[in-house]
Write a protein that holds these residues in place. Structure first.
Motif, mmCIF file in Angstrom:
data_model
loop_
_atom_site.group_PDB
_atom_site.id
_atom_site.type_symbol
_atom_site.label_atom_id
_atom_site.label_comp_id
_atom_site.label_asym_id
_atom_site.label_seq_id
_atom_site.Cartn_x
_atom_site.Cartn_y
_atom_site.Cartn_z
ATOM 1 N N LEU A 62 0.894 -1.147 0.161
ATOM 2 C CA LEU A 62 0.022 -0.042 -0.121
ATOM 3 C C LEU A 62 0.870 1.106 0.079
ATOM 4 O O LEU A 62 2.053 1.433 0.812
ATOM 5 C CB LEU A 62 -0.961 0.003 1.357
ATOM 6 C CG LEU A 62 -1.926 -1.109 1.247
ATOM 7 C CD1 LEU A 62 -2.576 -1.305 2.534
ATOM 8 C CD2 LEU A 62 -3.004 -0.913 0.208
ATOM 9 N N PRO A 63 0.560 2.381 -0.680
ATOM 10 C CA PRO A 63 1.244 3.705 -0.766
ATOM 11 C C PRO A 63 1.359 4.257 0.784
ATOM 12 O O PRO A 63 0.328 4.447 1.477
ATOM 13 C CB PRO A 63 0.426 4.438 -1.657
ATOM 14 C CG PRO A 63 -0.741 3.818 -1.642
ATOM 15 C CD PRO A 63 -0.697 2.386 -1.355
ATOM 16 N N GLY A 64 2.833 4.745 0.682
ATOM 17 C CA GLY A 64 2.791 5.143 2.313
ATOM 18 C C GLY A 64 3.002 4.305 3.432
ATOM 19 O O GLY A 64 3.147 4.580 4.587
ATOM 20 N N ILE A 65 2.895 2.989 3.189
ATOM 21 C CA ILE A 65 3.130 1.771 4.171
ATOM 22 C C ILE A 65 4.261 1.309 4.012
ATOM 23 O O ILE A 65 4.618 0.397 2.938
ATOM 24 C CB ILE A 65 1.896 0.977 4.057
ATOM 25 C CG1 ILE A 65 0.401 1.709 4.337
ATOM 26 C CG2 ILE A 65 1.955 0.058 5.281
ATOM 27 C CD1 ILE A 65 0.122 2.295 5.517
ATOM 28 N N GLY A 66 5.324 1.396 5.133
ATOM 29 C CA GLY A 66 6.471 0.551 5.008
ATOM 30 C C GLY A 66 6.294 -0.551 5.752
ATOM 31 O O GLY A 66 5.341 -1.009 6.051
ATOM 32 N N GLU A 67 7.420 -1.396 5.901
ATOM 33 C CA GLU A 67 7.325 -2.624 6.354
ATOM 34 C C GLU A 67 7.117 -2.779 7.953
ATOM 35 O O GLU A 67 6.212 -3.515 8.378
ATOM 36 C CB GLU A 67 8.782 -3.629 6.634
ATOM 37 C CG GLU A 67 8.826 -4.797 6.859
ATOM 38 C CD GLU A 67 10.005 -5.654 6.695
ATOM 39 O OE1 GLU A 67 10.123 -6.697 7.160
ATOM 40 O OE2 GLU A 67 10.867 -5.195 5.673
ATOM 41 N N LYS A 68 7.701 -1.613 8.662
ATOM 42 C CA LYS A 68 7.242 -1.594 10.395
ATOM 43 C C LYS A 68 5.780 -1.184 10.321
ATOM 44 O O LYS A 68 5.185 -1.885 11.086
ATOM 45 C CB LYS A 68 8.075 -0.320 10.663
ATOM 46 C CG LYS A 68 9.350 -0.563 11.117
ATOM 47 C CD LYS A 68 10.199 0.519 11.613
ATOM 48 C CE LYS A 68 11.646 0.254 11.863
ATOM 49 N NZ LYS A 68 12.448 1.171 12.609
ATOM 50 N N THR A 69 5.156 -0.267 9.494
ATOM 51 C CA THR A 69 3.717 0.305 9.624
ATOM 52 C C THR A 69 2.926 -1.271 9.297
ATOM 53 O O THR A 69 1.995 -1.494 9.954
ATOM 54 C CB THR A 69 3.168 1.300 9.009
ATOM 55 O OG1 THR A 69 4.021 2.410 9.150
ATOM 56 C CG2 THR A 69 2.101 1.590 8.827
ATOM 57 N N ALA A 70 3.164 -1.676 8.028
ATOM 58 C CA ALA A 70 2.523 -2.962 7.769
ATOM 59 C C ALA A 70 2.707 -4.021 8.685
ATOM 60 O O ALA A 70 1.640 -4.770 9.245
ATOM 61 C CB ALA A 70 3.165 -3.457 6.351
ATOM 62 N N THR A 71 3.552 -4.231 9.648
ATOM 63 C CA THR A 71 3.971 -4.910 10.614
ATOM 64 C C THR A 71 2.884 -4.629 11.597
ATOM 65 O O THR A 71 2.060 -5.662 12.488
ATOM 66 C CB THR A 71 5.335 -5.500 11.345
ATOM 67 O OG1 THR A 71 6.055 -5.509 10.093
ATOM 68 C CG2 THR A 71 5.384 -6.336 12.281
#
Length: 197
Positions: A14-23
């Motif tokens: 998703l745009p603006g979502i990095g791995e930390k936020t995704a986690t």
């Protein structure tokens, strides 16, 4: 790939979502009741299956015409041109604009191989004729591509005699309409200026 890793991988797309936020999002979803995941899944499925582009403005809609284009109280002689469907909502929240919209679905970017034929420009000119348009307002993000797109369309519109304007620069250069607060955006619309050609 295990289910948790797969969920994180998909959320990180998703745009603006990095791995930390995704986690964080993945763990949040997993910690909710099972009906939350089902409701989220159903909402995504419904959105993909039931939404399509409005035949007039190319915003998202459940029916052939979106609510704005179907509203007889809107001024169809004023067309506000935006880059993406997500730009319509913040402008609507200002309650400062009562015309209709046209969504380009992108900006001119020769370096990325995006030309006029890749955007909804031809459809805009068809609408201008059928709606007897008096003004085209460019509410496009202030970027190099945004400026190029507005200028390109403005020059094509010059022979038609249709007034062209753009939202006033209360929006910072490089900022996005989608995340501008409604008061700043409302003032930018009210103080729009005619474009120089």
């Amino acid at each position: 790939m295990n289910p948790l890793s797969k969920l994180i991988f998909e959320l990180a797309k998703l745009p603006g979502i990095g791995e930390k936020t995704a986690t964080r999002l993945a763990y949040y979803i997993l910690n909710q009741e099972s009906n939350y995941a089902e409701a989220l899944s159903q909402a995504l499925k419904d959105a993909k299956e039931k939404l399509r582009y409005c035949a007039e403005c190319f915003n998202f809609s459940e029916s052939e015409k979106c609510e704005i284009c179907a509203d007889a109280g809107r001024d169809i002689t004023k067309i506000c041109v935006v880059e993406r469907p997500s730009d319509v909502t913040p402008i609507e929240r200002t309650n400062s604009y009562k015309g209709v919209y046209h969504v380009l679905h992108g900006l001119l970017s020769p370096l990325d191989g995006i030309g006029p034929e890749d955007l909804k420009m031809k459809e805009l000119f068809v609408r201008l004729k059928t709606h007897d348009a008096k003004e085209v307002i460019f509410a496009i993000n202030p970027s190099v591509e945004g400026e190029a797109t507005s200028l390109y369309l403005s020059r094509l519109l010059k022979p038609t005699g249709i007034k062209t304007s753009q939202v006033a620069y209360g929006i910072p250069f490089g900022g996005t309409i989608e995340f501008t607060d409604r008061h700043t955006l409302g003032k930018a619309l009210e103080n729009r200026v005619e474009m120089q050609r």
